[in-house]
Design a protein around this motif. Structure first.
Motif, PDB file in Angstrom:
ATOM      1  N   MET A  95      21.857  -2.338 -26.847  1.00  0.00           N
ATOM      2  CA  MET A  95      20.821  -1.285 -26.970  1.00  0.00           C
ATOM      3  C   MET A  95      19.621  -1.922 -27.767  1.00  0.00           C
ATOM      4  N   GLU A  96      18.550  -1.429 -27.421  1.00  0.00           N
ATOM      5  CA  GLU A  96      17.239  -1.924 -28.178  1.00  0.00           C
ATOM      6  C   GLU A  96      17.220  -1.415 -29.488  1.00  0.00           C
ATOM      7  N   ARG A  97      16.964  -2.440 -30.507  1.00  0.00           N
ATOM      8  CA  ARG A  97      16.948  -1.861 -31.846  1.00  0.00           C
ATOM      9  C   ARG A  97      15.434  -1.645 -32.094  1.00  0.00           C
ATOM     10  N   ASP A  98      15.211  -0.702 -33.013  1.00  0.00           N
ATOM     11  CA  ASP A  98      13.579  -0.258 -33.356  1.00  0.00           C
ATOM     12  C   ASP A  98      13.321  -0.718 -34.940  1.00  0.00           C
ATOM     13  N   LEU A  99      14.266  -1.659 -35.589  1.00  0.00           N
ATOM     14  CA  LEU A  99      14.071  -1.832 -36.998  1.00  0.00           C
ATOM     15  C   LEU A  99      12.895  -2.735 -37.211  1.00  0.00           C
ATOM     16  N   TYR A 100      12.303  -3.475 -36.091  1.00  0.00           N
ATOM     17  CA  TYR A 100      11.192  -4.366 -36.330  1.00  0.00           C
ATOM     18  C   TYR A 100      10.248  -4.309 -35.905  1.00  0.00           C
ATOM     19  N   ASP A 101       8.900  -4.651 -36.612  1.00  0.00           N
ATOM     20  CA  ASP A 101       7.679  -4.769 -35.724  1.00  0.00           C
ATOM     21  C   ASP A 101       7.298  -5.967 -35.635  1.00  0.00           C
ATOM     22  N   GLU A 102       5.870  -6.201 -35.209  1.00  0.00           N
ATOM     23  CA  GLU A 102       5.432  -7.427 -34.826  1.00  0.00           C
ATOM     24  C   GLU A 102       5.257  -8.522 -35.925  1.00  0.00           C
ATOM     25  N   ASP A 103       5.224  -8.064 -37.258  1.00  0.00           N
ATOM     26  CA  ASP A 103       5.203  -8.858 -38.452  1.00  0.00           C
ATOM     27  C   ASP A 103       6.639  -9.517 -38.312  1.00  0.00           C
ATOM     28  N   HIS A 104       7.558  -8.871 -38.006  1.00  0.00           N
ATOM     29  CA  HIS A 104       9.176  -9.562 -38.013  1.00  0.00           C
ATOM     30  C   HIS A 104       9.198 -10.485 -36.990  1.00  0.00           C
ATOM     31  N   ASP A 105       8.618 -10.006 -35.783  1.00  0.00           N
ATOM     32  CA  ASP A 105       8.522 -10.744 -34.693  1.00  0.00           C
ATOM     33  C   ASP A 105       8.067 -12.352 -34.698  1.00  0.00           C
ATOM     34  N   ALA A 106       6.754 -12.010 -35.665  1.00  0.00           N
ATOM     35  CA  ALA A 106       6.129 -13.452 -35.574  1.00  0.00           C
ATOM     36  C   ALA A 106       6.864 -14.253 -36.637  1.00  0.00           C
ATOM     37  N   PHE A 107       7.416 -13.714 -37.787  1.00  0.00           N
ATOM     38  CA  PHE A 107       8.254 -14.310 -38.693  1.00  0.00           C
ATOM     39  C   PHE A 107       9.594 -15.081 -38.189  1.00  0.00           C
ATOM     40  N   ARG A 108      10.067 -14.180 -37.021  1.00  0.00           N
ATOM     41  CA  ARG A 108      11.313 -14.839 -36.201  1.00  0.00           C
ATOM     42  C   ARG A 108      11.012 -16.184 -35.380  1.00  0.00           C
ATOM     43  N   ASP A 109       9.351 -15.946 -34.773  1.00  0.00           N
ATOM     44  CA  ASP A 109       9.139 -17.392 -34.337  1.00  0.00           C
ATOM     45  C   ASP A 109       9.262 -18.493 -35.268  1.00  0.00           C
ATOM     46  N   MET A 110       8.543 -18.118 -36.446  1.00  0.00           N
ATOM     47  CA  MET A 110       8.670 -19.320 -37.655  1.00  0.00           C
ATOM     48  C   MET A 110       9.994 -19.711 -37.895  1.00  0.00           C
ATOM     49  N   VAL A 111      11.168 -18.786 -38.015  1.00  0.00           N
ATOM     50  CA  VAL A 111      12.381 -19.124 -38.312  1.00  0.00           C
ATOM     51  C   VAL A 111      12.932 -20.000 -37.246  1.00  0.00           C
ATOM     52  N   ARG A 112      12.636 -19.598 -35.943  1.00  0.00           N
ATOM     53  CA  ARG A 112      13.114 -20.398 -34.940  1.00  0.00           C
ATOM     54  C   ARG A 112      12.559 -21.874 -34.906  1.00  0.00           C
ATOM     55  N   ASP A 113      11.426 -21.867 -35.535  1.00  0.00           N
ATOM     56  CA  ASP A 113      10.351 -23.354 -35.367  1.00  0.00           C
ATOM     57  C   ASP A 113      11.374 -23.817 -36.369  1.00  0.00           C
ATOM     58  N   PHE A 114      11.538 -23.569 -37.479  1.00  0.00           N
ATOM     59  CA  PHE A 114      12.203 -24.400 -38.639  1.00  0.00           C
ATOM     60  C   PHE A 114      13.720 -24.797 -37.996  1.00  0.00           C
ATOM     61  N   ALA A 166      23.382  -0.215 -35.249  1.00  0.00           N
ATOM     62  CA  ALA A 166      22.695   0.939 -35.638  1.00  0.00           C
ATOM     63  C   ALA A 166      23.083   1.307 -36.973  1.00  0.00           C
ATOM     64  N   TYR A 167      24.205   1.004 -37.441  1.00  0.00           N
ATOM     65  CA  TYR A 167      24.844   1.374 -38.589  1.00  0.00           C
ATOM     66  C   TYR A 167      24.129   0.605 -39.920  1.00  0.00           C
ATOM     67  N   ILE A 168      23.946  -1.018 -39.400  1.00  0.00           N
ATOM     68  CA  ILE A 168      23.405  -1.636 -40.652  1.00  0.00           C
ATOM     69  C   ILE A 168      21.912  -1.322 -40.708  1.00  0.00           C
ATOM     70  N   ASP A 169      21.119  -0.927 -39.407  1.00  0.00           N
ATOM     71  CA  ASP A 169      19.613  -0.982 -39.609  1.00  0.00           C
ATOM     72  C   ASP A 169      19.584   0.230 -40.451  1.00  0.00           C
ATOM     73  N   LYS A 170      20.215   1.213 -40.368  1.00  0.00           N
ATOM     74  CA  LYS A 170      20.108   2.456 -40.851  1.00  0.00           C
ATOM     75  C   LYS A 170      20.261   2.142 -42.601  1.00  0.00           C
ATOM     76  N   ALA A 171      21.178   1.325 -42.750  1.00  0.00           N
ATOM     77  CA  ALA A 171      21.278   0.820 -44.245  1.00  0.00           C
ATOM     78  C   ALA A 171      20.227   0.088 -44.825  1.00  0.00           C
ATOM     79  N   MET A 172      19.785  -0.667 -43.873  1.00  0.00           N
ATOM     80  CA  MET A 172      18.838  -1.477 -44.553  1.00  0.00           C
ATOM     81  C   MET A 172      17.446  -0.909 -44.841  1.00  0.00           C
ATOM     82  N   LEU A 173      17.406   0.229 -44.037  1.00  0.00           N
ATOM     83  CA  LEU A 173      16.211   1.446 -44.397  1.00  0.00           C
ATOM     84  C   LEU A 173      16.547   2.019 -45.732  1.00  0.00           C
ATOM     85  N   LEU A 174      17.733   2.594 -45.787  1.00  0.00           N
ATOM     86  CA  LEU A 174      17.945   3.125 -46.936  1.00  0.00           C
ATOM     87  C   LEU A 174      17.889   2.359 -48.276  1.00  0.00           C
TER      88      LEU A 174
END
Ligand SMILES: Cc1cc2nc3c(=O)[nH]c(=O)nc-3n(C[C@H](O)[C@H](O)[C@H](O)COP(=O)(O)OP(=O)(O)OC[C@H]3O[C@@H](n4cnc5c(N)ncnc54)[C@H](O)[C@@H]3O)c2cc1C
Length: 387
Positions: free
Chosen positions: A1-20, A303-311
């Motif tokens: 299921m596609e998650r909608d927690l992240y935006d483009e800043d997180h995607d760019a950050f993910r690239d940095m983490v993958r590079d590391f 789904a459960y944890i994403d909700k918890a992160m927003l809370l």
């Protein structure tokens, strides 16, 4: 299921983490951490340099300024765990999720200036010591004392199972500064590596997380200067712990979901390529049924944890909600990884395979951060109207 927690800043950050990860989290490195029982300091410094450590530290002290928004930390956790480096995820988690928040939330301006920049850059390694040989679940039963003397305190006692305890430069130590076991009896003192009488003991030989040190600590008449008392006032330790425990529990839940998702990916890859009776293992109906169950569980976990992160971001994740998330997700993780090991056959039991390491690493998720029985107790008390 596609998650909608992240935006483009997180995607760019993910690239940095993958590079590391592609540069510094090689199999050879991971094997070295396992052999030495700790993540080397250089890697933590590099993580600091790359901006994937110290995310919770305010920007003015050299960090990412994202203590309340757990999403960037979750990206780090997902990627490092997917790379099969649970021990590194553990080391980063102790620093950012368990140690840094005490300084950010409760530190005096001097304490923040003194320790936060090093915690963000990876120059300083931190740990937190609550558990003692005689008591873990019942924090009020601790017996390590800090006696007030001229200019500070003298600490006596012992702690055990302390993550990053052998490598730490500073250890936030839960001590008794008052009589009885009421909340006002406890304080948090920062004990520094090298203090006379402070022994950072032996590394414990664990079932999992082989590459992240866990140690026994002992304190024999250790003098700790008054300026190392977190917040500068005695008797606030218990309240400070209660404030930070929901974050610790959220971070364990994120690690549990990340490991479950990684387990699914490794198992899909494995069962597609492994053949038995002339066909890929994934083509047996049992394999597909089991994997379908795992895939649905992984969706539900996020789904459960994403909700918890927003809370949590909105300051609304209560102690009871965090406890619920922690026990439920870590129990699902245990079930998921058990299925994944089974579908790997004998190879699932061999530590060279990431699924075997994830399986043994996962077991402690139900034990530390407060055992799952204590989590159920917290939730059950609320349900019974006895908070
Ligand atoms: C790898 C690892 C890393 C750790 N890292 C840290 C760290 O960095 N810092 C730190 O301070 N601690 C750390 N711990 C300690 C951990 O948090 C404790 O082990 C945990 O809280 C349980 O305490 P205990 O071991 O004393 O178990 P006990 O409290 O003795 O519990 C034993 C059993 O009794 C059950 N039990 C206890 N009380 C109740 C109750 N009221 N109702 C029902 N059942 C109950 C427990 O759930 C458990 O099943 C770590 C532990 C491990 C294994």
């Amino acid at each position: 299921m596609e998650r909608d927690l992240y935006d483009e800043d997180h995607d760019a950050f993910r690239d940095m983490v993958r590079d590391f990860i592609s540069r510094y989290v090689t199999n050879a490195q991971r094997e070295r951490w396992d052999a030495e029982g700790e993540v080397d300091r250089e890697t933590l410094r590099r993580a600091g340099e790359a901006g994937i450590l110290g995310l919770a530290v305010p920007e003015e002290y050299g960090g990412g300024g994202m203590l309340d928004d757990y999403r960037f930390r979750a990206v780090v956790m997902e990627e490092v765990i997917r790379a099969g480096a649970g021990s590194l995820a553990g080391a980063l988690g102790i620093q950012d999720d368990l140690v840094v928040p005490y300084f950010v939330h409760f530190g005096t301006p001097e304490q923040k200036a003194r320790w936060l920049p090093g915690l963000a850059s990876g120059e300083i390694i931190g740990a937190i010591a609550m558990t003692e040989p005689g008591t873990g679940s019942n924090l009020r039963g601790i017996t390590t004392t800090a006696r007030a003397v001229e200019g500070g305190y003298v600490v006596n006692g012992a702690k055990t199972f302390i993550s990053s305890g052998a490598t730490a430069d500073i250890v936030i130590t839960v001590v008794k500064t008052g009589e009885g076991d009421g909340p006002q009896a406890f304080s948090l003192l920062v004990v520094e590596r090298g203090a006379e009488g402070f022994d950072q003991g032996k590394k414990l030989h664990k079932m999992g997380f082989a590459g992240h040190d866990t140690a026994e600590l002992s304190y024999a008449d250790v003098f700790v200067p008054a300026e190392n008392l977190i917040g500068g006032e005695e008797g606030h330790g218990f309240v400070q712990l209660m404030k930070n425990l929901p974050l610790e529990r959220l971070s364990i839940a994120v690690a549990a979901a990340a490991a479950s998702e990684a387990g699914l990916e490794w198992t899909l890859e494995y069962t597609r390529s492994r053949e038995a009776f002339g066909q890929p293992v994934i083509d047996f109906q049992n394999s597909r049924f089991q994997l379908a169950g795992v895939a649905a569980t992984v969706d539900a976990l996020w789904a459960y944890i994403d909700k918890a992160m927003l809370l949590y971001r909105d300051g609304k994740l209560s102690a009871e909600e965090a406890a619920k998330v922690k026990f439920w997700t870590t129990e699902r993780e245990g079930e998921v990884l058990d299925v994944c090991v089974q579908l790997h056959g004998g190879y699932g039991y061999i530590l060279e395979y990431p699924i075997a390491r994830a399986y043994v690493d996962a077991r402690v998720h139900r034990i530390y951060g407060g055992t799952n029985e204590i989590m159920r107790e917290i939730v059950g008390r609320q349900l019974a109207g006895r908070r």
